[in-house]
Scaffold this motif. Structure first.
Motif, short mmCIF file in Angstrom:
data_model
loop_
_atom_site.label_atom_id
_atom_site.label_comp_id
_atom_site.label_asym_id
_atom_site.label_seq_id
_atom_site.Cartn_x
_atom_site.Cartn_y
_atom_site.Cartn_z
N SER A 76 0.82 -1.21 0.00
CA SER A 76 0.00 0.00 0.00
C SER A 76 0.86 1.26 0.00
O SER A 76 0.42 2.33 -0.42
N ASP A 77 2.11 1.12 0.47
CA ASP A 77 3.03 2.25 0.45
C ASP A 77 3.90 2.27 -0.81
O ASP A 77 4.84 3.07 -0.92
N GLY A 78 3.61 1.36 -1.75
CA GLY A 78 4.35 1.32 -3.00
C GLY A 78 5.68 0.61 -2.91
O GLY A 78 6.58 0.85 -3.72
N VAL A 79 5.84 -0.26 -1.92
CA VAL A 79 7.11 -0.99 -1.73
C VAL A 79 6.88 -2.47 -2.06
O VAL A 79 5.92 -3.08 -1.61
N ASP A 80 7.80 -3.02 -2.85
CA ASP A 80 7.74 -4.43 -3.21
C ASP A 80 8.21 -5.26 -2.01
O ASP A 80 9.36 -5.14 -1.57
N PRO A 81 7.37 -6.14 -1.44
CA PRO A 81 7.77 -6.94 -0.27
C PRO A 81 8.99 -7.81 -0.53
O PRO A 81 9.83 -7.99 0.36
N GLN A 82 9.10 -8.34 -1.73
CA GLN A 82 10.25 -9.19 -2.06
C GLN A 82 11.54 -8.39 -2.06
O GLN A 82 12.56 -8.81 -1.50
N ALA A 83 11.50 -7.19 -2.67
CA ALA A 83 12.69 -6.32 -2.69
C ALA A 83 13.03 -5.87 -1.28
O ALA A 83 14.22 -5.77 -0.90
N HIS A 84 11.99 -5.60 -0.48
CA HIS A 84 12.20 -5.19 0.91
C HIS A 84 12.87 -6.31 1.71
O HIS A 84 13.80 -6.07 2.51
N LYS A 85 12.46 -7.55 1.48
CA LYS A 85 13.05 -8.69 2.18
C LYS A 85 14.52 -8.87 1.79
O LYS A 85 15.38 -9.12 2.65
N ALA A 87 16.53 -6.53 0.67
CA ALA A 87 17.30 -5.42 1.23
C ALA A 87 17.57 -5.64 2.72
O ALA A 87 18.68 -5.38 3.22
N ALA A 88 16.56 -6.16 3.43
CA ALA A 88 16.72 -6.43 4.86
C ALA A 88 17.75 -7.53 5.08
O ALA A 88 18.56 -7.46 6.01
N LYS A 89 17.75 -8.53 4.20
CA LYS A 89 18.72 -9.63 4.31
C LYS A 89 20.13 -9.11 4.06
O LYS A 89 21.08 -9.49 4.75
N ALA A 90 20.27 -8.24 3.05
CA ALA A 90 21.58 -7.66 2.75
C ALA A 90 22.08 -6.80 3.91
O ALA A 90 23.26 -6.82 4.26
N THR A 91 21.16 -6.04 4.52
CA THR A 91 21.52 -5.20 5.66
C THR A 91 21.96 -6.06 6.84
O THR A 91 22.95 -5.75 7.53
N ALA A 96 26.24 -8.07 10.20
CA ALA A 96 26.99 -9.20 10.78
C ALA A 96 28.47 -9.06 10.45
O ALA A 96 29.33 -9.31 11.30
N GLU A 97 28.78 -8.66 9.24
CA GLU A 97 30.19 -8.49 8.83
C GLU A 97 30.83 -7.32 9.55
O GLU A 97 32.04 -7.30 9.77
N ASN A 98 30.01 -6.30 9.89
CA ASN A 98 30.52 -5.11 10.56
C ASN A 98 30.16 -5.10 12.04
O ASN A 98 30.17 -4.05 12.67
N SER A 99 29.84 -6.27 12.57
CA SER A 99 29.52 -6.35 13.99
C SER A 99 30.79 -6.13 14.80
O SER A 99 31.91 -6.32 14.32
N PHE A 100 30.61 -5.74 16.05
CA PHE A 100 31.77 -5.53 16.93
C PHE A 100 32.59 -6.81 17.02
O PHE A 100 33.82 -6.78 16.97
N GLN A 101 31.91 -7.96 17.15
CA GLN A 101 32.63 -9.22 17.28
C GLN A 101 33.46 -9.54 16.05
O GLN A 101 34.63 -9.92 16.16
#
Length: 408
Positions: A76-85, A87-91, A96-101
């Motif tokens: 409803s906000d014009g965002v593709d759920p698949q693309a959002h998923k 992007a969230a996975k990439a983030t 994880a790669e830039n975590s403190f650990q």
């Protein structure tokens, strides 16, 4: 009609994959293999698309419907759920790669490999016990001073205030490494100045009274343990280098022509020379037939392929009646530092350099390893002679206060 839990549980695999529809595009795909997968069918930009939600029963019916409603809100906000998923996975992966650990372990691998083993173990433990449980999984860019303080407070609460201070310093090194490698903008540790409980510096126990030193030397000569440990104690007094440096001494470190030992100081990582007095040479000559088959001058009692254990000298001192509050292996350094200055009157910079401290000249440059070598060689012989005098007086029961100061 909406699905029910009973329908989902009762669904059995068939010859072909089939679908059980719920509502608003949500359905359960039942595979021939028996797996059950949630899918959401939707349209975006006039194209039919499919969103994978997860596997039943890990993803329950209620959770699948929650994802459905969230995805419809995105639409409803014009965002593709698949693309959002995606992007969230990439983030999530980037975080994880830039975590403190992750960054701390990377820093540890590159910056701690040449440090002493005990220092590496202590630092790794502080990371794993004091920092990772609270901030390890967080993106280093997002860690604030209050977050770091929360981790350090837990360390304080278990009664380890000094460890909390050291963990803060260690975290600061990791943050500065992250800044240098472009994965953080700032180091929050300076913001914690004054936030942690103050600690009292505890110095290594040491004997610095001539009479007490004389009795210690007599006790060492009377030591009933192995000849190797006895020699290590004797040379600890003569060399007054760091305990780890004593334990890791190798026969190849000896320069027989120049009558000296040449090592790399464990703390400063600078080349360091230990001139050998006549007394030290005699001890080494007597020890060589015993440990000469090992690369180490003081090999472990459990095998010639490794050096003496970290606790060997401490335990030996205890068996002679010297506990941690009286004398420690590190205390030989304070003993020499005090008596060389206050009794024998040698110049402080000669003593400091022989202690392998980071002594600098008038221009702020570190002294090279051969600076004042002739004077230090004389000092080391005088030191050995002085210890012999203290030992002789202790044996005679007549330790006196004499003027041993060097005439300048």
């Amino acid at each position: 009609m909406a699905l029910t839990h009973k329908q989902i549980q009762a669904a059995k695999p068939q010859d072909k994959d089939y679908k059980l529809f719920d509502e608003k595009g949500l359905y359960l795909l039942v595979k021939r293999s028996g797996g059950k997968y949630w899918r959401m069918k939707y349209r975006f930009n006039d194209k039919e698309k499919l969103l994978s939600i997860g596997v039943y029963p890990e993803i329950t019916l209620a959770k699948a419907r929650t994802v459905l409603n969230t995805s419809r809100a995105l639409l409803s906000d014009g965002v593709d759920p698949q693309a959002h998923k995606q992007a969230a996975k990439a983030t999530s992966k980037r975080n994880a790669e830039n975590s403190f650990q992750a960054i701390a372990l990377e820093w540890f691998a590159s910056h701690m490999k040449d440090k002493a083993e005990t220092h590496r173990v202590r630092a790794k433990r502080m990371l794993e016990v004091d920092l990772f449980p609270v901030i390890g999984s967080k993106s280093i860019q997002e860690i604030t001073a209050p977050m770091l303080l929360m981790a350090l407070r837990k360390t304080e609460l278990r009664g380890a205030a000094q460890t909390a201070q050291r963990a803060k310093q260690l975290a600061g090194q990791v943050f500065r490494y992250a800044i240098a490698t472009g994965r953080a903008d700032r180091d929050p540790t300076p913001d914690l100045k004054g936030a942690l409980a103050p600690t009292t510096t505890k110095h290594y126990s040491a004997l610095t009274e001539p009479k007490d030193v004389g009795h210690l030397l007599v006790a060492i000569d009377s030591f009933k343990g192995t000849h190797t440990v006895k020699a290590a104690l004797q040379l600890s007094a003569l060399f007054f280098c760091r305990p780890g440096e004593i334990r890791h001494l190798k026969w190849s470190d000896m320069n027989h022509d120049e009558q000296r030992i040449e090592i790399t100081a464990s703390k400063t990582h600078q080349q360091h020379i230990i001139p050998l007095s006549k007394q030290a040479l005699k001890i080494l000559e007597e020890l060589h037939p015993i440990t000469g088959r090992s690369e180490y001058i003081f090999p472990s009692a459990r095998g010639m392929s490794r050096c003496m254990s970290e606790n060997a000298l401490r335990v030996a001192l205890r068996t002679m009646g010297y506990d941690n509050e009286t004398m420690t292996p590190h205390g030989f350094r304070a003993m020499a530092r005090t008596l060389l200055d206050e009794v024998l009157g040698f110049r402080v910079e000669w003593i400091e350099q022989q202690l392998a401290h980071a002594v600098k000249d008038a221009n702020g440059r570190a002294y090279n390893r051969t600076k004042h070598l002739k004077q230090r060689t004389d000092m080391m012989q005088r030191w050995s002679d002085y210890l012999d005098q203290l030992k002789a007086q202790a044996l005679a029961g007549n330790v006196i206060t004499a003027n041993f100061r060097k005439i300048k």
